[in-house]
Design a protein around this motif. Structure first.
Motif, PDB file in Angstrom:
ATOM      1  N   LEU A  53       8.578  40.133 -22.088  1.00  0.00           N
ATOM      2  CA  LEU A  53       8.315  41.476 -22.336  1.00  0.00           C
ATOM      3  C   LEU A  53       7.991  41.817 -23.488  1.00  0.00           C
ATOM      4  N   ALA A  54       6.648  42.513 -23.806  1.00  0.00           N
ATOM      5  CA  ALA A  54       6.116  42.760 -24.828  1.00  0.00           C
ATOM      6  C   ALA A  54       5.680  44.572 -24.813  1.00  0.00           C
ATOM      7  N   PRO A  55       6.545  45.344 -24.959  1.00  0.00           N
ATOM      8  CA  PRO A  55       6.382  46.808 -24.594  1.00  0.00           C
ATOM      9  C   PRO A  55       5.367  47.441 -25.361  1.00  0.00           C
ATOM     10  N   ALA A  74      13.031  41.677 -25.963  1.00  0.00           N
ATOM     11  CA  ALA A  74      11.454  41.868 -25.977  1.00  0.00           C
ATOM     12  C   ALA A  74      11.095  40.730 -26.778  1.00  0.00           C
ATOM     13  N   TRP A  75       9.791  39.999 -26.089  1.00  0.00           N
ATOM     14  CA  TRP A  75       9.507  38.888 -26.825  1.00  0.00           C
ATOM     15  C   TRP A  75       8.473  39.346 -28.065  1.00  0.00           C
ATOM     16  N   GLY A  76       8.114  40.574 -27.869  1.00  0.00           N
ATOM     17  CA  GLY A  76       7.118  41.210 -28.897  1.00  0.00           C
ATOM     18  C   GLY A  76       6.677  42.496 -28.775  1.00  0.00           C
ATOM     19  N   ILE A  77       5.789  42.897 -29.546  1.00  0.00           N
ATOM     20  CA  ILE A  77       5.335  44.343 -29.407  1.00  0.00           C
ATOM     21  C   ILE A  77       3.921  44.350 -28.962  1.00  0.00           C
ATOM     22  N   THR A  78       3.192  44.896 -28.019  1.00  0.00           N
ATOM     23  CA  THR A  78       1.976  45.137 -27.777  1.00  0.00           C
ATOM     24  C   THR A  78       1.468  46.595 -28.542  1.00  0.00           C
ATOM     25  N   LEU A  79       0.046  46.160 -29.142  1.00  0.00           N
ATOM     26  CA  LEU A  79      -0.286  47.291 -29.963  1.00  0.00           C
ATOM     27  C   LEU A  79      -1.725  47.486 -29.473  1.00  0.00           C
ATOM     28  N   ALA A  80      -2.484  48.441 -29.901  1.00  0.00           N
ATOM     29  CA  ALA A  80      -3.822  48.694 -29.614  1.00  0.00           C
ATOM     30  C   ALA A  80      -4.934  48.819 -30.694  1.00  0.00           C
TER      31      ALA A  80
END
Length: 399
Positions: A53-55, A74-80
């Motif tokens: 999961l990378a929210p 969580a495995w990491g964080i998603t960004l834009a």
């Protein structure tokens, strides 16, 4: 700057105070119990389906929430964007999945600095032109940039559209020494229409098939390449496609929903109902966790209440704010049935109310935002509160 932000900068005590009596309104609050439930629920869902999961951090841009998500597994964080990645990294997020193309020299410079400081970063690419620009920039700095190929859909957003474009992009990456191909990425949320479920399943299958084809061709620099998609609406269909033993053994499936963290009373409530209709065995629920609190400031005519909250405070897309409860210090909250938002202006919300509604000047109304993503960015900080509306934590945002 909001008064709450001034208080925060001056070190004035907000924690432990009453949201209704001690905090300048309007203010955005996140309820602690639903928040904890939602973080645990989605992490458990990913774990149960063999996915990481990378929210998506762009939803909140609130590092205190990133930390809770990471602490939950969580495995990491998603960004834009590159700027969002920098903000997350400065607050302790080491693994950054940028589900977007990296373009523009200043943005590349931000990412180069992050990589140089130890960030585990990857972005997406969908054109040979972008690959060439990235290879030139990162090659001159002696750095390697990890990228994922983005697969698009006709009429959708970014991403390669067909097999010939995919082949050309793979060849361009292979010819770029500073670029390392680490996986395949997709974005399914724009797939809609009458047969959306079938089309999303087909798209998820295309992601998996593309990944297998590239693995068999030896195209990946990583021994366990990434395959990633899934927002907060169709995550079950993506997880279903990724939930394969052969896939988990050879690659890293990553789901990246964002809005689940606070959920809502309409858009994502309805989406979750559809998920549970497809999977009746699924236990538990996501719970609405975010509300904006504001005062009734005028009752100028029968059937109308004007609330001191507007477009600067809460999202109006895709739905107008949803009135939830009336609050008075020392009294139980009262559900606002038969009330509806009529219009929202910069600083005012026009609330249609029954003529016999028990509303007074100075009463406090809490509102939900359907699609909460566009509410967080209106605030310098959000307040985590308990069931009694005592402030537990001031959580700064970094948009």
């Amino acid at each position: 700057m909001t008064f709450q932000a001034q208080q925060l900068e001056k070190g004035a005590p907000i924690t432990g105070q009453s949201l209704l009596e001690d905090v300048s309104l309007p203010a955005t609050a996140i309820f602690d119990s639903p928040l904890a439930n939602n973080i645990a629920w989605m992490q458990r869902y990913a774990d149960d389906h063999g996915a990481q999961l990378a929210p998506h951090g762009k939803t909140t841009m609130t590092p205190a929430l990133f930390r809770r998500q990471l602490d939950a597994g969580a495995w990491g964080i998603t960004l834009a964007t590159a700027v969002q990645c920098a903000a997350a990294f400065e607050h302790g997020v080491a693994r950054l999945l940028m589900a977007n193309q990296l373009v523009g020299t200043p943005n590349m410079a931000i990412v180069a600095d992050l990589i140089g400081r130890g960030a585990d970063y990857c972005c997406v690419v969908d054109s040979a032109a972008n690959v060439a620009a990235l290879d030139r920039f990162f090659g001159e700095r002696g750095l390697t940039l990890n990228v994922l190929i983005e697969l698009g859909v006709p009429g959708g957003r970014c991403g390669v559209r067909d097999a010939s474009a995919l082949t050309a992009l793979v060849d361009a990456i292979a010819a770029a020494p500073a670029i390392a191909l680490c996986g395949v990425e997709g974005y399914e949320a724009l797939i809609g229409g009458e047969h959306a479920v079938d089309r999303i399943r087909a798209y998820a299958g295309q992601l998996v098939a593309t990944l297998h084809g590239l693995m068999d061709a030896g195209a990946f620099a990583d021994r366990k390449p990434i395959v990633t998609a899934a927002g907060s609406q169709w995550f079950d269909l993506i997880a279903e496609a990724f939930d394969r033993v052969d896939l988990r053994e050879r690659c890293t499936p990553v789901l990246r929903p964002g809005c689940y963290v606070v959920h809502d009373h309409r858009s994502y409530r309805d989406a979750l109902a559809e998920v549970k209709a497809r999977h009746p065995e699924l236990e538990g629920n996501l719970q609405p966790a975010l509300a904006v609190f504001a005062h009734v400031q005028s009752l100028p005519e029968p059937g109308l209440a004007v609330v001191a909250m507007g477009k600067r405070d809460i999202s109006c897309d895709p739905d107008l704010p949803i009135p939830l409860q009336r609050h008075r210090p020392g009294e139980p909250a009262h559900a606002l049935r038969h009330c509806a938002t009529r219009k929202v202006m910069d600083q005012h919300t026009m609330l249609a109310i029954p003529e016999d509604a028990d509303l007074r000047i100075g009463d406090i109304v809490s509102f939900d935002a359907s699609h909460p993503c566009l509410t967080f960015d209106k605030w310098r900080q959000v307040l985590r509160v308990d069931d009694a509306l005592r402030v537990l934590e001031v959580m700064p945002t970094f948009f």
